[in-house]
Design a protein around this motif. Structure first.
Motif, PDB file in Angstrom:
ATOM      1  N   ALA A  51      -5.108   5.293   3.311  1.00 41.02           N
ATOM      2  CA  ALA A  51      -4.189   5.284   2.166  1.00 41.02           C
ATOM      3  C   ALA A  51      -4.946   5.466   0.854  1.00 41.02           C
ATOM      4  O   ALA A  51      -4.460   6.149  -0.062  1.00 41.02           O
ATOM      5  N   GLU A  52      -6.144   4.883   0.766  1.00 45.64           N
ATOM      6  CA  GLU A  52      -6.926   5.081  -0.457  1.00 45.64           C
ATOM      7  C   GLU A  52      -7.352   6.541  -0.601  1.00 45.64           C
ATOM      8  O   GLU A  52      -7.334   7.107  -1.704  1.00 45.64           O
ATOM      9  N   ALA A  53      -7.729   7.159   0.511  1.00 50.12           N
ATOM     10  CA  ALA A  53      -8.086   8.583   0.457  1.00 50.12           C
ATOM     11  C   ALA A  53      -6.891   9.420   0.018  1.00 50.12           C
ATOM     12  O   ALA A  53      -7.027  10.354  -0.789  1.00 50.12           O
ATOM     13  N   SER A  54      -5.714   9.077   0.510  1.00 52.99           N
ATOM     14  CA  SER A  54      -4.510   9.811   0.123  1.00 52.99           C
ATOM     15  C   SER A  54      -4.148   9.551  -1.335  1.00 52.99           C
ATOM     16  O   SER A  54      -3.616  10.425  -2.023  1.00 52.99           O
ATOM     17  N   TRP A  55      -4.426   8.338  -1.799  1.00 54.50           N
ATOM     18  CA  TRP A  55      -4.222   8.018  -3.215  1.00 54.50           C
ATOM     19  C   TRP A  55      -5.062   8.938  -4.090  1.00 54.50           C
ATOM     20  O   TRP A  55      -4.589   9.459  -5.108  1.00 54.50           O
ATOM     21  N   SER A  56      -6.314   9.164  -3.698  1.00 56.88           N
ATOM     22  CA  SER A  56      -7.153  10.113  -4.434  1.00 56.88           C
ATOM     23  C   SER A  56      -6.561  11.510  -4.373  1.00 56.88           C
ATOM     24  O   SER A  56      -6.577  12.249  -5.364  1.00 56.88           O
ATOM     25  N   ASP A 109       4.749   9.871   0.206  1.00 60.01           N
ATOM     26  CA  ASP A 109       5.360   9.493   1.489  1.00 60.01           C
ATOM     27  C   ASP A 109       4.295   9.278   2.558  1.00 60.01           C
ATOM     28  O   ASP A 109       4.421   8.389   3.415  1.00 60.01           O
ATOM     29  N   ARG A 110       3.243  10.102   2.502  1.00 60.82           N
ATOM     30  CA  ARG A 110       2.140   9.917   3.452  1.00 60.82           C
ATOM     31  C   ARG A 110       1.461   8.557   3.225  1.00 60.82           C
ATOM     32  O   ARG A 110       1.162   7.833   4.168  1.00 60.82           O
ATOM     33  N   ILE A 111       1.238   8.198   1.952  1.00 62.25           N
ATOM     34  CA  ILE A 111       0.639   6.904   1.631  1.00 62.25           C
ATOM     35  C   ILE A 111       1.532   5.773   2.117  1.00 62.25           C
ATOM     36  O   ILE A 111       1.051   4.774   2.686  1.00 62.25           O
ATOM     37  N   LYS A 112       2.832   5.918   1.930  1.00 58.87           N
ATOM     38  CA  LYS A 112       3.779   4.887   2.368  1.00 58.87           C
ATOM     39  C   LYS A 112       3.679   4.664   3.873  1.00 58.87           C
ATOM     40  O   LYS A 112       3.662   3.523   4.347  1.00 58.87           O
ATOM     41  N   GLU A 113       3.575   5.735   4.625  1.00 60.08           N
ATOM     42  CA  GLU A 113       3.461   5.631   6.077  1.00 60.08           C
ATOM     43  C   GLU A 113       2.134   4.982   6.472  1.00 60.08           C
ATOM     44  O   GLU A 113       2.074   4.132   7.373  1.00 60.08           O
ATOM     45  N   GLN A 114       1.057   5.367   5.805  1.00 64.69           N
ATOM     46  CA  GLN A 114      -0.253   4.794   6.108  1.00 64.69           C
ATOM     47  C   GLN A 114      -0.293   3.297   5.800  1.00 64.69           C
ATOM     48  O   GLN A 114      -0.841   2.510   6.579  1.00 64.69           O
ATOM     49  N   GLY A 118      -0.506 -21.076 -16.762  1.00 69.13           N
ATOM     50  CA  GLY A 118       0.224 -19.833 -16.575  1.00 69.13           C
ATOM     51  C   GLY A 118      -0.670 -18.671 -16.206  1.00 69.13           C
ATOM     52  O   GLY A 118      -1.900 -18.726 -16.348  1.00 69.13           O
ATOM     53  N   VAL A 119      -0.028 -17.609 -15.716  1.00 74.19           N
ATOM     54  CA  VAL A 119      -0.702 -16.364 -15.342  1.00 74.19           C
ATOM     55  C   VAL A 119       0.066 -15.215 -15.991  1.00 74.19           C
ATOM     56  O   VAL A 119       1.301 -15.195 -15.957  1.00 74.19           O
ATOM     57  N   ALA A 120      -0.651 -14.278 -16.597  1.00 77.54           N
ATOM     58  CA  ALA A 120      -0.024 -13.106 -17.203  1.00 77.54           C
ATOM     59  C   ALA A 120      -0.624 -11.843 -16.602  1.00 77.54           C
ATOM     60  O   ALA A 120      -1.847 -11.684 -16.583  1.00 77.54           O
ATOM     61  N   LEU A 121       0.231 -10.963 -16.126  1.00 76.94           N
ATOM     62  CA  LEU A 121      -0.181  -9.761 -15.404  1.00 76.94           C
ATOM     63  C   LEU A 121       0.159  -8.530 -16.230  1.00 76.94           C
ATOM     64  O   LEU A 121       1.321  -8.127 -16.331  1.00 76.94           O
ATOM     65  N   GLY A 122      -0.852  -7.936 -16.843  1.00 81.10           N
ATOM     66  CA  GLY A 122      -0.645  -6.775 -17.689  1.00 81.10           C
ATOM     67  C   GLY A 122      -0.933  -5.481 -16.964  1.00 81.10           C
ATOM     68  O   GLY A 122      -2.053  -5.274 -16.500  1.00 81.10           O
ATOM     69  N   ASP A 123       0.086  -4.598 -16.865  1.00 81.02           N
ATOM     70  CA  ASP A 123      -0.092  -3.291 -16.223  1.00 81.02           C
ATOM     71  C   ASP A 123      -0.952  -3.453 -14.963  1.00 81.02           C
ATOM     72  O   ASP A 123      -1.974  -2.792 -14.790  1.00 81.02           O
ATOM     73  N   SER A 124      -0.520  -4.329 -14.098  1.00 78.14           N
ATOM     74  CA  SER A 124      -1.367  -4.794 -12.996  1.00 78.14           C
ATOM     75  C   SER A 124      -1.066  -4.092 -11.678  1.00 78.14           C
ATOM     76  O   SER A 124       0.099  -3.865 -11.326  1.00 78.14           O
ATOM     77  N   TRP A 125      -2.117  -3.810 -10.929  1.00 71.51           N
ATOM     78  CA  TRP A 125      -2.076  -3.045  -9.675  1.00 71.51           C
ATOM     79  C   TRP A 125      -1.616  -3.957  -8.533  1.00 71.51           C
ATOM     80  O   TRP A 125      -2.258  -4.059  -7.495  1.00 71.51           O
ATOM     81  N   ILE A 126      -0.477  -4.626  -8.720  1.00 72.96           N
ATOM     82  CA  ILE A 126       0.002  -5.617  -7.751  1.00 72.96           C
ATOM     83  C   ILE A 126       0.537  -4.964  -6.489  1.00 72.96           C
ATOM     84  O   ILE A 126       0.321  -5.462  -5.376  1.00 72.96           O
ATOM     85  N   SER A 127       1.238  -3.834  -6.630  1.00 73.04           N
ATOM     86  CA  SER A 127       1.834  -3.166  -5.467  1.00 73.04           C
ATOM     87  C   SER A 127       1.561  -1.668  -5.540  1.00 73.04           C
ATOM     88  O   SER A 127       2.362  -0.901  -6.094  1.00 73.04           O
ATOM     89  N   PRO A 128       0.431  -1.213  -4.995  1.00 78.58           N
ATOM     90  CA  PRO A 128       0.058   0.197  -5.092  1.00 78.58           C
ATOM     91  C   PRO A 128       1.154   1.159  -4.649  1.00 78.58           C
ATOM     92  O   PRO A 128       1.361   2.201  -5.289  1.00 78.58           O
ATOM     93  N   ILE A 129       1.884   0.839  -3.575  1.00 81.00           N
ATOM     94  CA  ILE A 129       2.883   1.780  -3.082  1.00 81.00           C
ATOM     95  C   ILE A 129       3.997   1.999  -4.096  1.00 81.00           C
ATOM     96  O   ILE A 129       4.509   3.115  -4.257  1.00 81.00           O
ATOM     97  N   ASP A 130       4.397   0.963  -4.815  1.00 81.06           N
ATOM     98  CA  ASP A 130       5.461   1.125  -5.801  1.00 81.06           C
ATOM     99  C   ASP A 130       5.017   1.996  -6.963  1.00 81.06           C
ATOM    100  O   ASP A 130       5.837   2.721  -7.548  1.00 81.06           O
ATOM    101  N   PHE A 131       3.737   1.950  -7.294  1.00 83.39           N
ATOM    102  CA  PHE A 131       3.247   2.812  -8.366  1.00 83.39           C
ATOM    103  C   PHE A 131       3.161   4.269  -7.910  1.00 83.39           C
ATOM    104  O   PHE A 131       3.644   5.168  -8.600  1.00 83.39           O
ATOM    105  N   VAL A 132       2.557   4.518  -6.764  1.00 84.94           N
ATOM    106  CA  VAL A 132       2.401   5.914  -6.347  1.00 84.94           C
ATOM    107  C   VAL A 132       3.756   6.566  -6.068  1.00 84.94           C
ATOM    108  O   VAL A 132       3.928   7.773  -6.299  1.00 84.94           O
ATOM    109  N   MET A 133       4.735   5.799  -5.619  1.00 87.75           N
ATOM    110  CA  MET A 133       6.067   6.360  -5.396  1.00 87.75           C
ATOM    111  C   MET A 133       6.772   6.692  -6.710  1.00 87.75           C
ATOM    112  O   MET A 133       7.695   7.519  -6.742  1.00 87.75           O
ATOM    113  N   SER A 134       6.331   6.060  -7.799  1.00 86.11           N
ATOM    114  CA  SER A 134       6.985   6.300  -9.098  1.00 86.11           C
ATOM    115  C   SER A 134       6.404   7.494  -9.843  1.00 86.11           C
ATOM    116  O   SER A 134       7.042   8.028 -10.753  1.00 86.11           O
ATOM    117  N   TRP A 135       5.186   7.919  -9.478  1.00 87.39           N
ATOM    118  CA  TRP A 135       4.509   8.934 -10.281  1.00 87.39           C
ATOM    119  C   TRP A 135       5.271  10.256 -10.358  1.00 87.39           C
ATOM    120  O   TRP A 135       5.501  10.783 -11.448  1.00 87.39           O
TER     121      TRP A 135
END
Length: 463
Positions: A249-254, A235-240, A195-212
């Motif tokens: 996108a990483e620069a925009s994440w910062s 929205d800019r990150i989503k487009e990038q 098995g694999v267990a994913l704790g608070d995992s950075w699987i989909s960066p766009i879904d996290f930044v859109m939720s903040w």
């Protein structure tokens, strides 16, 4: 995948030969065999450090085999041997006192410093060109390590393996699981990936930044103008990301982290109910005004900073690792200093940082691998809302049934804990745990339901 000038078949052959050649260069352990540690040269001049604990509660010859947990830390570049071990789930805390909620009570524990360049792992001559540049390359190295360890350890070969990850470690977990399955099919790895267990995992960066922005607005940490600013950068990150502009996108994440900090009075990204201290908040603001990158600033005030802030030992985890632990291990190169977070590793992985790994989760589910997802209720960096959103993007044919399945509450009888501590939902080979009262580091913030979760997913025979 990045283009290559080599024919694919030649590249695969090279990887195969390197993996076959990987072997422990040297190792050590305690006289009673309860602990083993050592290095594996996973590639020429690239050395990965591992530390394996055998549980004193280990049940031999039971109806259910005793499990082994491979813990993968985040960052990328944070040390599992240091943080996961002494701050989260290992047998001893950072004062070297027994941890009542150690995961060793339910499983054997394997910690690694991954990718190479992290913690006690190293590349010869400090040559940063030898570091892994992608999640796939990091997975290749980890699989080479597993091949070497399992080849020489009969006890490991009979123990079901569970890869458990935190934060960016989740991306390593899913890519490593797929690489390990291929190695098992090819006969290079004699292991049972259970098995694999994913704790608070950075699987989909766009879904996290859109939720903040929406999350922070709902919990009163930003106002309407702050929400507008957050959403604009998201929205800019989503487009990038749509245009595969990952570096941009990483620069925009910062930039988005800067917007969050400035509008929330320096909220703690790892627990949105907390702030940085006033001194830290002032330093944060000053650094942002100087235009300093959040990617480098988080070295002291991000993932590893959060863990170090919980250390009791004077001098923090670094002092422990570079003195008592280094002396105990006895095989760490004298010129190697354990660090809280490797900037070199973070920078080497920059090209993959904003790439999603939802497809890899889908692949594991379709292959029948047991996948567990767990999230701390008050995490921001990998907010539960973002995790739930990326789960809904899975193409797995069991998703609709999973979504409509009921949740079951989890309770703890520990002193001072009353009421619901977590929820769990499951369907076929997918489980989701909501861990209440916990931030990014679930085993630290609410250890009791985390331990119950571990026993459930591993079917540990321990009482």
């Amino acid at each position: 995948m990045a283009p290559t000038t080599r024919p694919l078949v030649v590249l695969l052959c090279v990887v195969f030969l390197l993996a076959m050649a990987a072997a422990p260069s040297h190792g050590a352990g305690t006289p009673d065999g309860s602990e083993e540690w050592g290095y594996v040269e996973v590639r020429p001049k690239a050395h990965m450090f591992w530390w394996l604990y055998r549980s004193p509660q280990r049940v031999e010859n039971g109806s259910t085999p005793w499990p082994t947990v491979l813990w993968l830390q985040g960052g990328p570049g944070a040390s599992g041997v240091g943080y996961g071990n002494f701050m989260e789930i290992g047998p001893l805390d950072d004062e070297l006192k027994p941890r009542p909620t150690t995961w060793l009570s339910k499983a054997d524990l394997l910690f690694v410093d991954n990718p190479v360049g992290t913690g006690f792992s190293f590349v010869e001559g400090g040559d940063t060109t030898l570091m892994a540049r992608t999640d796939a390359e990091a997975a290749r190295d980890l699989t080479a390590l597993l091949c070497a360890l399992y080849r020489g350890n009969a006890r490991l070969r009979t123990s079901p393996l569970y890869i458990v990850a935190e934060s960016y470690g989740g991306k390593f977990a899913v890519t490593t699981a797929l690489a390990a399955l291929k190695a098992i099919q090819q006969g290079r790895l004699q292991a049972n990936l259970a098995g694999v267990a994913l704790g608070d995992s950075w699987i989909s960066p766009i879904d996290f930044v859109m939720s903040w922005g929406p999350l922070l607005y709902q919990v009163s940490r930003i106002d309407e103008d702050g929400l507008r600013q957050c959403n604009a950068v998201a929205d800019r990150i989503k487009e990038q990301l749509h245009n595969k502009q990952y570096a941009e996108a990483e620069a925009s994440w910062s930039d988005l982290e800067s917007v969050v900090l400035s509008n929330s009075n320096s909220i703690d990204f790892y627990n949105f109910l907390r702030d940085d201290s006033s001194a830290t908040a002032t330093a944060t603001t000053a650094a942002l005004q100087r235009g300093r990158s959040l990617a480098s600033f988080r070295t002291k005030h991000g993932y590893s900073g959060y863990l170090s802030s919980k250390a009791v030992r004077q001098g923090g985890v670094s002092d422990l690792m570079n003195t008592v632990i280094k002396d105990k291990l006895g095989i760490i190169p004298k010129n190697l200093t354990w660090g809280e977070q490797s900037d070199h590793v973070f920078e080497a992985m920059a090209g993959d940082f904003m790439k999603p790994r939802i497809h890899e989760v889908d692949q594991l589910l379709e292959l029948g691998v047991n996948v567990t997802i767990y999230n701390g209720q008050v995490d921001l960096i990998c907010a539960t809302k973002g995790t739930m959103d990326w789960v809904q993007k899975l193409k797995w044919d069991g998703l609709n049934n999973f979504t409509s399945s009921p949740r079951t509450p989890i309770y703890c009888n520990e002193e001072g804990q009353t009421g619901t501590q977590a929820f769990v939902k499951s369907y076929k080979n997918l489980k989701f745990y909501w861990i209440l009262g916990a931030g990014h580091m679930v085993p630290i913030d609410n250890p009791c339901p985390a331990l119950k979760m571990l026993a459930d997913i591993t079917r540990s025979p321990a009482q």
